[in-house]
Scaffold this motif. Sequence first.
Motif, PDB file in Angstrom:
ATOM      1  N   UNK A   4       0.833  -1.212   0.000  1.00 28.79           N
ATOM      2  CA  UNK A   4       0.000   0.000   0.000  1.00 28.79           C
ATOM      3  C   UNK A   4       0.862   1.253   0.000  1.00 28.79           C
ATOM      4  N   UNK A   5       1.927   1.230   0.801  1.00 32.08           N
ATOM      5  CA  UNK A   5       2.811   2.391   0.827  1.00 32.08           C
ATOM      6  C   UNK A   5       4.258   1.937   0.743  1.00 32.08           C
ATOM      7  N   UNK A   6       5.035   2.681   0.006  1.00 34.96           N
ATOM      8  CA  UNK A   6       6.468   2.415  -0.100  1.00 34.96           C
ATOM      9  C   UNK A   6       7.138   3.765  -0.276  1.00 34.96           C
ATOM     10  N   UNK A   7       8.033   4.100   0.650  1.00 34.96           N
ATOM     11  CA  UNK A   7       8.698   5.396   0.502  1.00 34.96           C
ATOM     12  C   UNK A   7      10.178   5.303   0.827  1.00 34.96           C
ATOM     13  N   UNK A  40      13.650  -4.305  -6.641  1.00 29.04           N
ATOM     14  CA  UNK A  40      12.904  -3.483  -5.667  1.00 29.04           C
ATOM     15  C   UNK A  40      11.660  -2.888  -6.323  1.00 29.04           C
ATOM     16  N   UNK A  41      11.833  -2.296  -7.499  1.00 29.25           N
ATOM     17  CA  UNK A  41      10.710  -1.660  -8.186  1.00 29.25           C
ATOM     18  C   UNK A  41       9.589  -2.655  -8.482  1.00 29.25           C
ATOM     19  N   UNK A  42       9.963  -3.867  -8.945  1.00 36.81           N
ATOM     20  CA  UNK A  42       8.959  -4.886  -9.268  1.00 36.81           C
ATOM     21  C   UNK A  42       8.263  -5.389  -7.996  1.00 36.81           C
ATOM     22  N   UNK A  43       9.040  -5.626  -6.945  1.00 41.08           N
ATOM     23  CA  UNK A  43       8.452  -6.127  -5.690  1.00 41.08           C
ATOM     24  C   UNK A  43       7.493  -5.113  -5.081  1.00 41.08           C
ATOM     25  N   UNK A  44       7.789  -3.827  -5.249  1.00 37.47           N
ATOM     26  CA  UNK A  44       6.972  -2.782  -4.635  1.00 37.47           C
ATOM     27  C   UNK A  44       5.930  -2.196  -5.592  1.00 37.47           C
ATOM     28  N   UNK A  48       9.888   3.642 -10.441  1.00 43.57           N
ATOM     29  CA  UNK A  48      11.305   3.889 -10.146  1.00 43.57           C
ATOM     30  C   UNK A  48      11.525   4.480  -8.765  1.00 43.57           C
ATOM     31  N   UNK A  49      11.018   3.755  -7.763  1.00 45.53           N
ATOM     32  CA  UNK A  49      11.310   4.161  -6.380  1.00 45.53           C
ATOM     33  C   UNK A  49      12.816   3.959  -6.144  1.00 45.53           C
ATOM     34  N   UNK A  50      13.346   2.877  -6.743  1.00 40.72           N
ATOM     35  CA  UNK A  50      14.807   2.675  -6.730  1.00 40.72           C
ATOM     36  C   UNK A  50      15.287   3.009  -8.129  1.00 40.72           C
ATOM     37  N   UNK A  51      16.244   3.902  -8.220  1.00 45.52           N
ATOM     38  CA  UNK A  51      16.695   4.340  -9.546  1.00 45.52           C
ATOM     39  C   UNK A  51      17.568   3.275 -10.208  1.00 45.52           C
ATOM     40  N   UNK A  52      17.161   2.899 -11.441  1.00 44.29           N
ATOM     41  CA  UNK A  52      17.987   1.960 -12.193  1.00 44.29           C
ATOM     42  C   UNK A  52      18.978   2.775 -13.009  1.00 44.29           C
ATOM     43  N   UNK A  53      20.124   2.190 -13.255  1.00 42.28           N
ATOM     44  CA  UNK A  53      21.156   2.921 -13.982  1.00 42.28           C
ATOM     45  C   UNK A  53      21.898   1.962 -14.889  1.00 42.28           C
ATOM     46  N   UNK A  54      22.309   2.477 -16.052  1.00 44.35           N
ATOM     47  CA  UNK A  54      23.089   1.612 -16.942  1.00 44.35           C
ATOM     48  C   UNK A  54      24.556   1.630 -16.496  1.00 44.35           C
ATOM     49  N   UNK A  55      24.863   2.540 -15.555  1.00 39.79           N
ATOM     50  CA  UNK A  55      26.238   2.617 -15.063  1.00 39.79           C
ATOM     51  C   UNK A  55      26.336   1.861 -13.747  1.00 39.79           C
ATOM     52  N   UNK A  56      27.011   0.695 -13.764  1.00 40.89           N
ATOM     53  CA  UNK A  56      27.104  -0.093 -12.526  1.00 40.89           C
ATOM     54  C   UNK A  56      27.764   0.695 -11.402  1.00 40.89           C
ATOM     55  N   UNK A  57      27.374   0.357 -10.178  1.00 42.24           N
ATOM     56  CA  UNK A  57      28.037   0.957  -9.015  1.00 42.24           C
ATOM     57  C   UNK A  57      27.456   2.283  -8.592  1.00 42.24           C
ATOM     58  N   UNK A  60      25.915   3.992  -3.570  1.00 43.84           N
ATOM     59  CA  UNK A  60      27.141   4.101  -2.776  1.00 43.84           C
ATOM     60  C   UNK A  60      26.835   4.286  -1.296  1.00 43.84           C
ATOM     61  N   UNK A  61      25.557   4.140  -0.961  1.00 40.77           N
ATOM     62  CA  UNK A  61      25.130   4.318   0.434  1.00 40.77           C
ATOM     63  C   UNK A  61      24.148   3.189   0.755  1.00 40.77           C
ATOM     64  N   UNK A  62      23.738   3.096   2.027  1.00 38.55           N
ATOM     65  CA  UNK A  62      22.674   2.161   2.390  1.00 38.55           C
ATOM     66  C   UNK A  62      21.359   2.919   2.232  1.00 38.55           C
ATOM     67  N   UNK A  63      20.527   2.475   1.308  1.00 42.31           N
ATOM     68  CA  UNK A  63      19.270   3.181   1.022  1.00 42.31           C
ATOM     69  C   UNK A  63      18.098   2.451   1.662  1.00 42.31           C
ATOM     70  N   UNK A  64      17.415   3.141   2.577  1.00 38.61           N
ATOM     71  CA  UNK A  64      16.303   2.545   3.332  1.00 38.61           C
ATOM     72  C   UNK A  64      14.958   2.916   2.707  1.00 38.61           C
ATOM     73  N   UNK A  65      14.149   1.893   2.397  1.00 41.06           N
ATOM     74  CA  UNK A  65      12.801   2.092   1.865  1.00 41.06           C
ATOM     75  C   UNK A  65      11.813   1.488   2.865  1.00 41.06           C
TER      76      UNK A  65
END
Length: 196
Positions: A4-7, A40-44, A48-57, A60-65
């Motif tokens: 229901x909610x994901x932030x 993450x995006x599919x599960x939630x 694009x709550x989690x940003x996908x990137x073509x550039x690996x890496x 660089x932080x721990x991202x809490x959703x």
Amino acid sequence: MKVNTAEFIISAVASAQYPQDALPEIALAGRSNVGKSSFINRMLNRKNIARTSSRPGKTQTLNFFKINEQFYFVDVPGYGFARVSKTEKEKWGKMIEEYFVGRDPLRAVVQLVDLRHPPTADDKAMYEFLKFYHIPVVIVATKADKISKGQLQKHQKIVKETLGLQSGDSIVLFSSETGQGKDEAWKQLLAQIKRD
């Protein structure tokens, strides 16, 4: 599982910044281009709550959703490909190790591997690290839609054997394109979230 909610709550680099509400946490670990953000995006059910990137890496932080105000997904920096300095990599390694080993609300780690290729030495090291510290692990093999049905068993067997999968640990075949494995992944994660 109905989301229901994901932030997105915070990008943290030290324990002082972690959420203090003691809700259960599920961490997501994997190689830099294994598809953690897409998972993450599919599960939630979010584009694009989690940003996908073509550039690996990129992470660089721990991202809490925070999900349904009940638990967290914690996206940790990918290992492997990232084009960063050795010093930077060591800093991440220390940050991730401190989080995995010292974080009370951590219930399990989802380790994502690419089903198309045998797990790497980094994948194997991560699995062994989690087993050494008795951290429950759910193996999610991504990009399952890229493999023909007839080849799935073979690829699954390679992942099991290369990681040296211990009894009790299973592999969820997953596709963020088709949603394959999503229900099974939720089933396993909710079982971990609910354990005391």
